[in-house]
Design a protein around this motif. Structure first.
Motif, short mmCIF file in Angstrom:
data_model
loop_
_atom_site.label_atom_id
_atom_site.label_comp_id
_atom_site.label_asym_id
_atom_site.label_seq_id
_atom_site.Cartn_x
_atom_site.Cartn_y
_atom_site.Cartn_z
N PHE A 28 0.84 -1.19 0.00
CA PHE A 28 0.00 0.00 0.00
C PHE A 28 0.88 1.25 0.00
O PHE A 28 0.63 2.21 -0.73
CB PHE A 28 -0.90 -0.04 1.24
N LEU A 32 1.20 4.30 -2.74
CA LEU A 32 1.15 5.73 -2.42
C LEU A 32 2.39 6.43 -2.96
O LEU A 32 2.32 7.53 -3.51
CB LEU A 32 1.09 5.93 -0.90
N VAL A 40 -3.74 11.80 -3.00
CA VAL A 40 -4.31 10.47 -3.06
C VAL A 40 -5.47 10.44 -4.04
O VAL A 40 -6.38 11.26 -3.94
CB VAL A 40 -4.82 10.05 -1.66
N GLN B 170 -3.10 11.14 4.72
CA GLN B 170 -4.41 10.95 4.06
C GLN B 170 -4.52 9.54 3.50
O GLN B 170 -5.52 8.85 3.69
CB GLN B 170 -4.56 11.94 2.91
N GLY B 171 -3.48 9.11 2.83
CA GLY B 171 -3.50 7.78 2.22
C GLY B 171 -3.65 6.69 3.26
O GLY B 171 -4.50 5.80 3.12
N PHE B 172 -2.83 6.79 4.30
CA PHE B 172 -2.86 5.71 5.29
C PHE B 172 -4.12 5.72 6.13
O PHE B 172 -4.50 4.69 6.67
CB PHE B 172 -1.61 5.77 6.17
N ILE B 174 -7.03 6.08 4.92
CA ILE B 174 -7.95 5.24 4.16
C ILE B 174 -7.60 3.77 4.38
O ILE B 174 -8.47 2.93 4.64
CB ILE B 174 -7.90 5.60 2.66
N GLY B 175 -6.30 3.48 4.30
CA GLY B 175 -5.86 2.11 4.55
C GLY B 175 -6.24 1.64 5.95
O GLY B 175 -6.62 0.49 6.16
N ILE B 177 -8.80 2.65 7.76
CA ILE B 177 -10.23 2.37 7.86
C ILE B 177 -10.51 0.97 7.32
O ILE B 177 -11.25 0.19 7.91
CB ILE B 177 -11.05 3.44 7.11
N MET B 182 -11.69 -4.77 8.71
CA MET B 182 -11.45 -6.21 8.67
C MET B 182 -11.38 -6.78 10.08
O MET B 182 -11.90 -7.87 10.35
CB MET B 182 -10.13 -6.51 7.94
N MET B 255 -2.39 1.68 10.38
CA MET B 255 -2.69 0.72 9.32
C MET B 255 -1.85 -0.54 9.51
O MET B 255 -2.35 -1.66 9.36
CB MET B 255 -2.42 1.30 7.95
N SER B 259 -3.56 -4.19 10.16
CA SER B 259 -3.32 -5.24 9.17
C SER B 259 -2.72 -6.46 9.86
O SER B 259 -3.12 -7.60 9.58
CB SER B 259 -2.35 -4.75 8.09
#
Lengths: 90, 389
Positions: A28, A32, A40, B170-172, B174-175, B177, B182, B255, B259
């Protein structure tokens, strides 16, 4: 001792767990990074409408976007596999 | 021994346990997302609650195994089940009050072992099953999850080191969430089934259903709703300890932690280990503190948790045994009814006491100052905040 600990399962949990639990977030991150320094993209989760600062000096080329999409696709596929595992009676 | 009153009391108590299991464990999935601001507190618990509900319906294959592998089910009576649940609930309430993320599964197992021992002696407990299915996985799982989370965190920071922090976070988020969702799903699948198994055990003990029956639909439905409602109420005290107390968490760490938790839980249950979600999640969060250079890990908080984990099985067992002795001493349905009243009173006391140092969505992310509840100056402001839970 193997009566008490299933070493085979333990081993497998550790290895597969490492691939999924650590590998997927890393992948991931690679995704990015490939998109860097663009904001993003909506393809990740549709939550960002690309309103990030336009300080981006270099935009990811088509190849970068394709590679990033591949990364995110693999992550999503792994999530789907996880749900499949749950549904199929863990 | 068909006794409807008794059976109803046991089912209600089991659902109450399921409810405590829900709010005790909200933090496992959502603490990191709340701490990093990926999700607003109320939204986080709503998502987690919904996914727990879905998860409870997804897989129903192991519903009865929790009890049958650990105690001799032929010796289990309704009073034994009730007393075991009482042990589990009281330990859950105490640890929740102290803001310690202890294992709800262990509390339940400990309670049932204790009441079974009090009723039928130590021989009725399958000690080998207890060790190989409960104690050894409990010791291993936080370590495995922690190592995975530490490596994941290290890799993630290595790979994303050149990103603008804003883009990265911002990216992480989303990851985060996604991965936290899960964990919620896996939690619903695992933990709701434990209560389904207990209620089914009670139905079998009462002769309502045959010995190898599967959980009836109303059991599945009510357990799913109870755990989901509990999750939605949100165990803010535990969320705070996990999200703020143990490690200061950033989005990439969140994240990586979730995970690692999701992977460990799903793989283990695939191999038939019903792990404690709490142990795994705590191990992961600790690991993510180790994996990031310069991150502060509060080992004193971790030590307190580990101590509580060691005490969970024996203490819940002690309460379970005591509850059985009292209920059995009074005798019959009356004994269980008296103990049920005692349980309700104790639960109410815990709740009322917790109001004095309430943790709620408004102060859950306050700076960690060494205690579960933020200092008194941050007392509830909004009249609408209703979550002391």
């Amino acid at each position: 001792m193997n009566d008490w600990i299933n070493l085979h399962a333990l081993w497998e949990i550790a290895v597969v767990g490492l691939i999924c639990g650590a590998g997927l977030p890393a992948l991931f991150a690679v995704g990015l990074r490939l998109l860097n320094p663009r904001p993003v993209p909506a393809t990740v989760g549709g939550q960002n409408d690309g309103a990030a600062e336009p300080s981006a000096s270099v935009s990811a080329g088509a190849g970068g976007i394709a590679a990033a999409s591949l990364c995110f696709a693999v992550v999503l596929a792994a999530v789907a596999w996880g749900i499949y595992l749950i549904v199929n009676g863990s | 021994m068909h006794d409807t009153t008794l059976l109803v009391l046991v089912v209600v108590t089991a659902l109450a346990f399921d409810f405590t299991n829900g709010f005790h464990d909200t933090g496992n999935a959502m603490a990191t997302s709340i701490a990093t601001g990926a999700l607003r507190p109320r939204v986080a618990v709503a998502i987690s609650g919904a996914l727990n509900l879905v998860g409870a319906f997804l897989s129903l294959s192991v519903a009865a195994t929790i009890a049958s592998g650990l105690v001799d089910t032929k010796l289990v009576t309704l009073t034994v089940v009730f007393s075991g649940l009482m042990g589990g609930i009281l330990w859950n309430l105490l640890t929740w009050f102290l803001g310690i993320p202890s294992s709800s599964s262990h509390a339940l197992i400990g309670g049932v072992i204790g009441s079974t021992m009090a009723a039928a002696g130590g021989d009725a407990v399958k000690w080998k099953g207890v060790f190989s299915k409960v104690i050894i996985p409990a010791a291993m799982s936080p370590i495995i999850a922690g190592v995975i989370a530490a490596i994941g965190t290290y890799l993630v920071y290595l790979i994303s080191r050149n990103l603008v922090q804003r883009t990265r976070d911002q990216g992480f988020r989303i990851g985060q969430i996604g991965s936290a969702s899960m964990v919620s799903l896996a939690h619903g699948t695992n933990d709701a089934q434990k209560t389904m198994g207990i209620i089914t055990l009670a139905l079998i003990a009462n002769g309502t259903v045959s010995a190898h029956a599967k959980a009836p639909f109303w059991v599945i439905l009510s357990c799913a709703i109870a755990i989901s409602a509990g999750t939605y109420i949100g165990g803010w005290r535990v969320i705070r300890t996990l999200g703020k107390g143990l490690v200061e968490i950033e989005a990439p760490q969140g994240m990586a932690a979730e995970s690692a938790s999701a992977a460990t839980i799903l793989l283990s249950s695939h191999f038939g280990y019903s792990l404690s979600t709490t142990h795994v999640a705590t191990g992961s969060i600790l690991g993510t503190g180790i994996g990031k250079k310069g991150a502060q890990v509060r080992w004193s908080v971790a030590g307190r948790m580990a101590t509580a984990w060691l005490f969970t099985l024996p203490m819940a067992a002690l309460v379970g045994a005591g509850a059985y002795a009292a209920a059995h001493g009074i005798g019959g349905s009356g004994g269980v009814i008296v103990m049920f009243v005692v349980l309700v009173i104790l639960g109410a006391l815990f709740y009322l006491r917790s109001r004095r140092t309430a943790v709620h969505p408004g102060n859950v992310n306050e700076e960690w100052s060494g205690s579960v509840a933020p200092s008194r100056s941050q007392e509830p402001v909004a009249a609408g905040t209703r979550g002391a839970a």
